[in-house]
Design an enzyme around this catalytic site. Structure first.
Site, PDB file in Angstrom:
ATOM      1  N   ASP A   1      31.706  43.814  32.768  1.00 57.23           N
ATOM      2  CA  ASP A   1      32.307  43.585  34.082  1.00 57.23           C
ATOM      3  C   ASP A   1      32.769  44.905  34.715  1.00 57.23           C
ATOM      4  O   ASP A   1      33.662  45.571  34.204  1.00 57.23           O
ATOM      5  CB  ASP A   1      33.494  42.630  33.874  1.00 57.23           C
ATOM      6  CG  ASP A   1      34.099  42.155  35.170  1.00 57.23           C
ATOM      7  OD1 ASP A   1      33.692  42.634  36.235  1.00 57.23           O
ATOM      8  OD2 ASP A   1      35.004  41.297  35.104  1.00 57.23           O
TER       9      ASP A   1
ATOM     10  N   GLY B   1      27.196  41.250  42.292  1.00 58.36           N
ATOM     11  CA  GLY B   1      26.031  41.323  43.173  1.00 58.36           C
ATOM     12  C   GLY B   1      25.955  42.610  43.979  1.00 58.36           C
ATOM     13  O   GLY B   1      25.112  42.740  44.871  1.00 58.36           O
TER      14      GLY B   1
ATOM     15  N   ASP C   1      33.985  35.914  42.292  1.00 63.10           N
ATOM     16  CA  ASP C   1      34.387  34.823  41.386  1.00 63.10           C
ATOM     17  C   ASP C   1      34.348  33.463  42.075  1.00 63.10           C
ATOM     18  O   ASP C   1      34.841  33.308  43.186  1.00 63.10           O
ATOM     19  CB  ASP C   1      35.808  35.073  40.869  1.00 63.10           C
ATOM     20  CG  ASP C   1      35.850  36.242  39.907  1.00 63.10           C
ATOM     21  OD1 ASP C   1      34.852  36.979  39.826  1.00 63.10           O
ATOM     22  OD2 ASP C   1      36.882  36.410  39.237  1.00 63.10           O
TER      23      ASP C   1
HETATM   24  C1  GLA Z   1      36.365  39.311  36.905  1.00 58.52           C
HETATM   25  C2  GLA Z   1      35.155  38.448  36.593  1.00 58.52           C
HETATM   26  C3  GLA Z   1      35.609  37.114  36.054  1.00 58.52           C
HETATM   27  C4  GLA Z   1      36.450  37.334  34.799  1.00 58.52           C
HETATM   28  C5  GLA Z   1      37.615  38.266  35.115  1.00 58.52           C
HETATM   29  C6  GLA Z   1      38.360  38.671  33.861  1.00 58.52           C
HETATM   30  O1  GLA Z   1      37.128  38.771  37.934  1.00 58.52           O
HETATM   31  O2  GLA Z   1      34.351  38.293  37.721  1.00 58.52           O
HETATM   32  O3  GLA Z   1      34.503  36.295  35.769  1.00 58.52           O
HETATM   33  O4  GLA Z   1      35.639  37.860  33.797  1.00 58.52           O
HETATM   34  O5  GLA Z   1      37.164  39.453  35.749  1.00 58.52           O
HETATM   35  O6  GLA Z   1      39.430  39.528  34.110  1.00 58.52           O
END
Ligand code: GLA
Length: 724
Positions: free
Chosen positions: A476, A521, A542
């Protein structure tokens, strides 16, 4: 609303004036923060002009974790003053992430809060900004300045919906209508901030046939501080719709509540194979595969055609071992119980590519958020088996953020925190049951949740995870925004760099690790994800458990992405929001209606999306089981052609999406995005996309239905079929 153009233009901003109000398309824009910028007389003529329909990234500015200001200049003609004796609406649309807004130097609204605010940072990027202002603040017939201070975490940021609008408020700006199910009743509450009159209508309909069972209307007077309440008994497969039409406003309010209704027929007691028809493993890597047969236990399993080195546990139905020789091994998977037996033709592909069908499993984030623990993970893992979801091919158990220790060890390696006493034991238990372990990290120094990231420890972390038996990495971007200075390097290569780096170390491990990119994305990841050897990439921010978020991602965001998905590399529109979610210890039922949940799963099935369950499996209700464990719906998601659906029709709120299947069939979703149910003549709808058939398979109900008939598609619901 019909908007009639009668005046146009200003030199600075692109402004259009309609009978009902004024629309503003552009603004002066500046990165940074200065209280003087709220002052209407501040000279911003040197600031560049930005349009309000594209976020600031799309207009060439990268500005993560920072403030920026917009200044909208607008002449509001004196002619409009008439009819504005009460209130004026500033409709700015959603703003990514927070805003504070001044009109001619007076603060008129704030949504979200910024880092450093007493209440802490609260991101509200998707929320429409509709601020009601006193008409005395307006300089009629002269220039007005709307100054907007925006804070944005990560990328992208700012205005993005399109023109701002200054006009008359709607009923929805003063009144709310909410409804919920409680003790077998729909309880609705209508609240206003104005005294007004209107009509409340209650309509009850059979959710499956669409037949109207009851309809009655009542004239009501609404008074501020005195909520008007409606209570309607609700039994069985019933939807209750409540509509409020006001005598003084053109718009109305409407809501509907529906009892969860199960469409998936129960699985037979005899064995039935529900899993993927292919599994990819690299030569020498551990084979971890659980035969996905539903049916009564005990069950005995057998497999014909296994290559040397791969073995079957005939009681658990779990394949293990490894195969050194590249090749395609045709297998026959078999299962027998007291009630009968079943078999399935299957291919084990030993070669370079893994993730040949979209991953199916569970992830801790949408339920537990940062409160995840090993105990909670184990509870979902055990329930994946006990509740029978593993019999439908769900196999990954993925730990998201918040497993990491506070500090690295003196040698630089990473350990889990005290909530995860033994990662290796967790991995071993999962593998012995044919399930797989997933982990989460960031290429930055910190994750989104503020935990340790892998920056400068990529190789060590890949080795540590492999030693625990990790089979899936969600990587991430988050804290990497601080490392990568986008003002110096706009190239795609710069966005790819941290992912290439980790990929190299993952590939060095003696096991297969599904590589899941999460950078929302950015930089058109779908165009290069496969080149960094990713198995999937998040295509969006998200997801949340509401219609705007889920349908926005599912219908708009995925529109152009189908060419990029295929065996081994998938578009990932984020995890599922069915069942109980909450991103914390406070779980609640998904806020999607039952029909919206059918739409959610049908879309993810059509779009060959990662199917990662976001609710605690040990708390799964029957309705959610029905959504997740329909073998015919899942078979489309897992289809070995790996073709993601595309949109064929977008007309009057009806969307038709379809995809080709390996057996020559076609899966077709007919979605209704309208606020009311719509009758669809099925043969006519199929003709629009060049298909003809007398009967088709209704995938949710698992029965053949004639096409020469009308089917009511519920509001926000779907008719999901397969044409043979
Ligand atoms: C981001 C990701 C989520 C999750 C959080 C965790 O927001 O997009 O899916 O993994 O981090 O902190």
């Amino acid at each position: 609303m019909k908007r009639i153009l009668f005046v146009l233009g200003l030199t600075l901003c692109c402004v259009a004036v309609w009978a009902q109000g004024v629309s503003v398309e552009t603004a002066r824009f500046q990165v940074g923060d200065n209280p003087a910028w709220s002052n209407p007389s501040f000279d911003d003529s040197a600031w560049p002009v930005f349009t309000l329909d594209k976020d600031w990234n799309e207009q060439g500015v990268r500005n993560p974790d920072n403030f920026a200001w917009y200044r909208l200049h607008v002449v509001i003609p004196a002619e409009l003053k008439e009819g504005y004796s009460k209130d004026v609406l500033l409709d700015l649309g959603p703003i990514d992430d927070t805003d504070e807004t001044w009109l001619n130097g007076v603060m008129v609204g704030k949504t979200g809060s910024n880092p450093g605010d007493p209440e802490g940072y609260n991101c509200r990027w998707s929320e429409p900004r509709r601020y009601i202002v006193d008409p005395s603040l307006i300089r009629w017939g002269q220039e007005n300045v709307i100054a907007v201070r925006v804070y944005n975490a990560g990328d992208p940021g700012g205005f993005f919906r399109g023109p701002a609008w200054i006009g008359k408020p709607l009923l929805g700006d003063y009144a709310t209508l909410s409804a919920a199910r409680e003790d077998g009743k729909v309880k609705a509450v209508l609240e206003t901030r104005l005294k007004t009159r209107g009509t409340v209508t209650v309509i009850k309909e059979d959710v499956l046939s669409g037949e109207q069972l009851e309809k009655n209307s009542r004239k009501v007077t609404l008074t501020p501080q005195k909520p008007y309440r409606v209570s309607v008994p609700m039994e069985g497969r019933v939807r209750v719709q409540i509509v409020y039409a006001d005598d003084n406003f053109e718009d109305g309010l409407e809501t509907s509540v529906c009892n969860p209704y199960i469409l998936t027929p129960p699985a037979p007691a005899a064995p039935r194979y529900n899993g993927p028809l292919v599994f990819g493993v690299r030569p020498g890597s551990p084979v971890i595969f659980r035969l996905a047969f539903s049916g009564e236990r005990p069950m005995k399993f057998a497999v014909e055609g296994l290559p040397e080195g791969v073995v079957l546990d005939a009681d658990k139905g779990v394949l293990s071992g490894s195969c050194q020789t590249v090749g395609e091994y045709p297998l026959v998977l078999k299962a027998t119980n007291d009630k009968g037996s079943a078999q399935a033709a299957f291919t084990l592909k030993v070669g370079p590519q893994i993730g040949l069908t979209p991953p199916m499993g569970w992830n801790s984030w949408n339920c537990w958020g940062l409160s995840v623990s090993q105990e909670k993970v184990m509870a979902s893992a055990a329930a994946l088996i006990n509740r029978g979801l593993a019999d439908y091919g769900y196999s990954y158990i993925n730990i998201d953020d918040a497993w990491e220790a506070e500090e690295r060890n003196p040698d630089g390696t990473i350990s889990p925190n005290e909530k995860f006493p033994d990662m290796k034991a967790l991995g071993d238990w999962l593998h012995s049951n044919g399930l797989k372990l997933g982990i989460y990290s960031s290429p930055g120094d910190r994750t989104c949740g503020g935990y340790l990231g892998s920056l400068d420890h990529e190789e060590q972390d890949a080795k540590t995870w492999a030693s625990w038996g990790v089979d899936y990495l969600k990587y991430d971007w988050c804290g990497y925004s601080k490392v990568f200075d986008p003002s110096k390097d706009h190239s795609t290569a710069a966005s790819m760099r941290p992912y290439v780096k980790m990929q190299q170390y993952l590939r060095e491990q003696p096991r297969d690790i599904f590589y899941s990119l999460c950078q929302y994305g950015n930089a058109k990841v779908w165009e290069w994800g496969a080149f960094v050897d990713a198995n999937s990439w998040r295509t969006t921010g998200d997801i949340q458990d509401n219609w705007e978020s889920m349908s926005g991602i599912g219908f708009s965001n995925q529109l152009e992405l189908y060419p990029y998905a295929g065996p081994g590399h998938w578009n990932d529109p984020d995890m599922l929001v069915v069942g109980k979610v909450g991103w914390s210890n406070n779980l609640r039922d998904s806020r999607l209606t039952p029909d919206e949940q059918y739409t959610h799963i049908s879309l993810w099935s059509l779009q060959a999306a990662n199917l990662l369950i976001g609710c605690p499996i040990d708390q799964l209700d029957d309705f959610t089981f029905n959504l997740l464990c329909n073998n015919e719906v899942n078979a489309v998601n897992q289809d070995i052609l790996g073709q993601q659906a595309h949109e064929d029709v977008n007309e009057d709120g009806i969307r038709i999406w379809s995809r080709d299947l390996y057996d020559g069939g076609k899966a077709v979703g007919i979605f209704n995005l309208n606020g009311a149910s719509v009758p669809v003549q099925l043969d006519g709808a199929l003709e629009k996309i060049g298909l003809k058939a007398d009967t088709v398979r209704d995938l949710w109900r698992q029965k053949d239905i004639p096409t020469a008939a009308q089917y009511k598609v519920p509001s926000h619901g779907v008719l999901y079929i397969k044409v043979k």
